[in-house]
Design a protein around this motif. Structure first.
Motif, PDB file in Angstrom:
ATOM      1  N   GLY A  27     143.050  47.314 -25.204  1.00 35.91           N
ATOM      2  CA  GLY A  27     142.419  48.607 -25.414  1.00 35.91           C
ATOM      3  C   GLY A  27     141.251  48.430 -26.349  1.00 35.91           C
ATOM      4  N   PRO A  28     140.417  49.449 -26.516  1.00 28.88           N
ATOM      5  CA  PRO A  28     139.254  49.309 -27.382  1.00 28.88           C
ATOM      6  C   PRO A  28     139.647  49.178 -28.846  1.00 28.88           C
ATOM      7  CG  PRO A  28     139.549  51.589 -26.730  1.00 28.88           C
ATOM      8  CD  PRO A  28     140.535  50.801 -25.935  1.00 28.88           C
ATOM      9  N   ILE A  29     138.803  48.524 -29.603  1.00 31.05           N
ATOM     10  CA  ILE A  29     138.935  48.512 -31.057  1.00 31.05           C
ATOM     11  C   ILE A  29     138.157  49.714 -31.570  1.00 31.05           C
ATOM     12  CG2 ILE A  29     138.589  47.195 -33.167  1.00 31.05           C
ATOM     13  CD1 ILE A  29     140.511  45.899 -31.181  1.00 31.05           C
ATOM     14  N   VAL A  30     138.830  50.582 -32.306  1.00 26.67           N
ATOM     15  CA  VAL A  30     138.213  51.829 -32.762  1.00 26.67           C
ATOM     16  C   VAL A  30     138.041  51.775 -34.279  1.00 26.67           C
ATOM     17  CG1 VAL A  30     138.358  54.343 -32.791  1.00 26.67           C
ATOM     18  CG2 VAL A  30     139.364  53.062 -30.888  1.00 26.67           C
ATOM     19  N   VAL A  31     136.831  51.999 -34.760  1.00 28.11           N
ATOM     20  CA  VAL A  31     136.562  51.944 -36.194  1.00 28.11           C
ATOM     21  C   VAL A  31     135.943  53.255 -36.659  1.00 28.11           C
ATOM     22  CG1 VAL A  31     134.328  50.800 -35.786  1.00 28.11           C
ATOM     23  CG2 VAL A  31     135.386  50.673 -38.046  1.00 28.11           C
ATOM     24  N   ALA A  32     136.463  53.773 -37.766  1.00 23.73           N
ATOM     25  CA  ALA A  32     135.938  55.004 -38.357  1.00 23.73           C
ATOM     26  C   ALA A  32     134.884  54.652 -39.406  1.00 23.73           C
ATOM     27  CB  ALA A  32     137.063  55.809 -39.001  1.00 23.73           C
ATOM     28  N   VAL A  33     133.761  55.360 -39.391  1.00 22.48           N
ATOM     29  CA  VAL A  33     132.691  55.102 -40.364  1.00 22.48           C
ATOM     30  C   VAL A  33     132.285  56.402 -41.038  1.00 22.48           C
ATOM     31  CG1 VAL A  33     131.799  53.094 -39.136  1.00 22.48           C
ATOM     32  CG2 VAL A  33     130.894  55.345 -38.597  1.00 22.48           C
ATOM     33  N   GLY A  53     138.204  39.096 -28.799  1.00 21.71           N
ATOM     34  CA  GLY A  53     139.292  39.472 -27.911  1.00 21.71           C
ATOM     35  C   GLY A  53     138.850  40.041 -26.577  1.00 21.71           C
ATOM     36  N   GLY A  54     137.543  40.131 -26.340  1.00 23.45           N
ATOM     37  CA  GLY A  54     137.061  40.675 -25.079  1.00 23.45           C
ATOM     38  C   GLY A  54     137.272  42.167 -24.943  1.00 23.45           C
ATOM     39  N   SER A  55     137.358  42.882 -26.067  1.00 25.45           N
ATOM     40  CA  SER A  55     137.562  44.332 -26.053  1.00 25.45           C
ATOM     41  C   SER A  55     136.233  45.052 -26.233  1.00 25.45           C
ATOM     42  CB  SER A  55     138.513  44.752 -27.185  1.00 25.45           C
ATOM     43  OG  SER A  55     139.759  44.115 -27.079  1.00 25.45           O
ATOM     44  N   SER A  56     136.227  46.327 -25.911  1.00 28.67           N
ATOM     45  CA  SER A  56     135.079  47.163 -26.239  1.00 28.67           C
ATOM     46  C   SER A  56     135.265  47.686 -27.658  1.00 28.67           C
ATOM     47  CB  SER A  56     134.959  48.328 -25.255  1.00 28.67           C
ATOM     48  OG  SER A  56     136.118  49.144 -25.305  1.00 28.67           O
ATOM     49  N   LEU A  57     134.176  48.190 -28.225  1.00 29.40           N
ATOM     50  CA  LEU A  57     134.200  48.707 -29.589  1.00 29.40           C
ATOM     51  C   LEU A  57     133.778  50.163 -29.589  1.00 29.40           C
ATOM     52  CD1 LEU A  57     134.441  48.214 -32.691  1.00 29.40           C
ATOM     53  CD2 LEU A  57     132.000  47.639 -32.660  1.00 29.40           C
ATOM     54  N   GLU A 126     146.761  56.128 -29.473  1.00 28.11           N
ATOM     55  CA  GLU A 126     147.692  56.050 -28.357  1.00 28.11           C
ATOM     56  C   GLU A 126     147.212  55.100 -27.270  1.00 28.11           C
ATOM     57  OE1 GLU A 126     148.387  59.998 -27.006  1.00 28.11           O
ATOM     58  OE2 GLU A 126     149.252  60.685 -28.903  1.00 28.11           O
ATOM     59  N   THR A 127     145.909  54.836 -27.210  1.00 26.80           N
ATOM     60  CA  THR A 127     145.371  53.945 -26.178  1.00 26.80           C
ATOM     61  C   THR A 127     144.554  52.791 -26.761  1.00 26.80           C
ATOM     62  OG1 THR A 127     143.450  55.415 -25.926  1.00 26.80           O
ATOM     63  CG2 THR A 127     145.305  55.756 -24.431  1.00 26.80           C
ATOM     64  N   ALA A 128     144.338  52.776 -28.067  1.00 21.64           N
ATOM     65  CA  ALA A 128     143.495  51.744 -28.687  1.00 21.64           C
ATOM     66  C   ALA A 128     144.244  50.431 -28.866  1.00 21.64           C
ATOM     67  CB  ALA A 128     142.990  52.236 -30.042  1.00 21.64           C
ATOM     68  N   GLY A 129     143.494  49.346 -28.903  1.00 26.59           N
ATOM     69  CA  GLY A 129     144.082  48.059 -29.247  1.00 26.59           C
ATOM     70  C   GLY A 129     144.352  47.974 -30.730  1.00 26.59           C
ATOM     71  N   ALA A 130     143.495  48.598 -31.535  1.00 32.71           N
ATOM     72  CA  ALA A 130     143.671  48.651 -32.986  1.00 32.71           C
ATOM     73  C   ALA A 130     142.722  49.691 -33.552  1.00 32.71           C
ATOM     74  CB  ALA A 130     143.400  47.293 -33.628  1.00 32.71           C
ATOM     75  N   LEU A 131     143.121  50.271 -34.682  1.00 35.15           N
ATOM     76  CA  LEU A 131     142.247  51.138 -35.457  1.00 35.15           C
ATOM     77  C   LEU A 131     141.807  50.383 -36.699  1.00 35.15           C
ATOM     78  CD1 LEU A 131     144.139  54.580 -35.434  1.00 35.15           C
ATOM     79  CD2 LEU A 131     142.498  53.701 -33.756  1.00 35.15           C
ATOM     80  N   VAL A 132     140.561  50.566 -37.101  1.00 32.11           N
ATOM     81  CA  VAL A 132     140.015  49.873 -38.267  1.00 32.11           C
ATOM     82  C   VAL A 132     139.347  50.901 -39.169  1.00 32.11           C
ATOM     83  CG1 VAL A 132     138.544  47.983 -39.075  1.00 32.11           C
ATOM     84  CG2 VAL A 132     139.566  47.879 -36.781  1.00 32.11           C
ATOM     85  N   ALA A 133     139.576  50.771 -40.471  1.00 29.70           N
ATOM     86  CA  ALA A 133     138.965  51.694 -41.426  1.00 29.70           C
ATOM     87  C   ALA A 133     138.768  50.982 -42.755  1.00 29.70           C
ATOM     88  CB  ALA A 133     139.835  52.936 -41.620  1.00 29.70           C
ATOM     89  N   GLY A 134     137.814  51.469 -43.526  1.00 28.59           N
ATOM     90  CA  GLY A 134     137.637  50.973 -44.882  1.00 28.59           C
ATOM     91  C   GLY A 134     138.743  51.506 -45.770  1.00 28.59           C
ATOM     92  N   SER A 135     139.028  50.796 -46.849  1.00 32.12           N
ATOM     93  CA  SER A 135     140.132  51.192 -47.723  1.00 32.12           C
ATOM     94  C   SER A 135     139.827  52.461 -48.505  1.00 32.12           C
ATOM     95  CB  SER A 135     140.462  50.062 -48.700  1.00 32.12           C
ATOM     96  OG  SER A 135     139.337  49.786 -49.528  1.00 32.12           O
ATOM     97  N   ARG A 136     138.576  52.741 -48.701  1.00 30.73           N
ATOM     98  CA  ARG A 136     138.210  53.959 -49.416  1.00 30.73           C
ATOM     99  C   ARG A 136     136.853  54.428 -48.899  1.00 30.73           C
ATOM    100  NH1 ARG A 136     137.515  49.529 -52.495  1.00 30.73           N
ATOM    101  NH2 ARG A 136     135.460  49.164 -53.393  1.00 30.73           N
ATOM    102  N   GLY A 137     136.686  55.730 -48.827  1.00 32.92           N
ATOM    103  CA  GLY A 137     135.454  56.289 -48.304  1.00 32.92           C
ATOM    104  C   GLY A 137     134.544  56.793 -49.405  1.00 32.92           C
TER     105      GLY A 137
END
Length: 311
Positions: A27-33, A53-57, A126-137
């Motif tokens: 699934g896609p790698i999803v990152v919050a910015v 990993g050959g995923s979309s971002l 529910e469909t992502a390969g992983a969620l990515v976020a910074g530790s603090r905003g």
């Protein structure tokens, strides 16, 4: 005093991130910015992982305003123009970082969200390969403070969550460091082990599997036969990892059995790792527990990226 026995078994050196068993993107790698420095570090990590990993971002930025700031402001049509302009600039910068790290062939989708970011990311989990976020905003006031978004994700997401702190571990030196995974000897840690092997394989680096035999530190247990205990625990660890070592026969693996607190041991070893992988619950975990004590302690302590894998 920490008692430790380490055995390194290398059937072959890691040749590249593309050798061995092929991997299929889940699934896609999803990152919050949000425009903060840590969120851009998160983008860098996510872009590299997606490319390997050959995923979309998917890069997501929300311009929704919580209802506490005023009635109607969370609706997409009510957002001021400056919020959209600022959001577009944040996405443009994040996309450039992702392109620089992931290369020209990386499939990138940058989205300006109209929903509150936590709810949006949890739906995507529910469909992502992983969620990515910074530790603090932008709103975090202390270095040790875990941001509200990252905290919500590690507690409630349905896919692995990666929290990135001070650096993305994408520089040439750090990128050669091993992946570190905590193994508690139960089925609870198996999803983390699975993820850690895959991450080490796609990066072409060593995997360090650390098993902490006891939560008690500072006791003299020589009279109880530590040598016998460590051999038994080491055999258990090796047996637990057999299916993955057979799946990735060329991956160098180091097995370490430590008599120490699990969080303390993993924290000490994280200084020489590029990624720490832990399960969401440990030996004492139960179905309703949101986050185990070890993973909770490490998220706020390790400096390298940390992946929390839920069952």
């Amino acid at each position: 005093m920490t008692t430790e026995e380490s055995v390194t078994e290398k059937s072959a050196p890691a040749k590249s991130a593309r050798t061995g068993q092929p991997e299929t993107a889940k699934g896609p790698i999803v990152v919050a910015v949000d425009g903060s420095p840590t969120s851009l570090q998160a983008v860098a990590w996510a872009a590299r992982d997606a490319a390997l990993g050959g995923s979309s971002l998917q890069i997501v930025h929300s311009i929704a305003i919580p209802a506490s700031f005023g009635p109607g402001l969370a609706a997409g049509t009510a957002q001021p123009d400056w919020l959209r302009t600022d959001g577009e600039q944040i996405l443009t910068r994040a996309t450039q970082v992702a392109r620089d790290i992931g290369g020209p062939d990386l499939d990138i989708d940058a989205e300006l969200g109209l929903e509150l970011i936590i709810g949006d990311m949890l739906v995507r989990s529910e469909t992502a390969g992983a969620l990515v976020a910074g530790s603090r905003g932008r709103g975090a006031l202390q270095r040790g403070l875990l941001g509200s978004v990252s905290s919500a994700l590690v507690h409630h997401a349905k896919c692995p969550v990666v929290i990135v702190k001070s650096h993305s571990a994408t520089d040439p030196v750090t990128a050669q460091r091993p992946v570190l995974v905590g193994v508690d000897g139960t089925e609870n840690s198996e999803p983390a082990v699975d993820a850690a092997f895959a991450e080490a394989h796609r990066r072409g680096v060593e995997l360090v599997a650390l098993h902490s035999w006891s939560d008690t530190t500072g006791l003299d247990i020589s009279m109880f036969g530590w040598d016998t205990i460590v051999r038994a625990e080491h055999a258990m660890l090796a047996e637990r990892l057999t299916p993955w070592r057979e799946r990735y026969p060329e991956l160098p693996v180091t097995l370490q059995v430590v008599r120490d607190n699990p969080a303390k041991s993993l924290l000490e070893h994280s200084d020489s790792a590029q990624l720490v992988v832990v399960g969401s619950r440990g030996r004492g975990g139960f179905a309703g527990m949101l986050l185990g004590s070890t993973s909770a302690a490490l998220i706020g302590s390790v400096e390298c990226p940390i992946m929390v894998v839920r069952r």
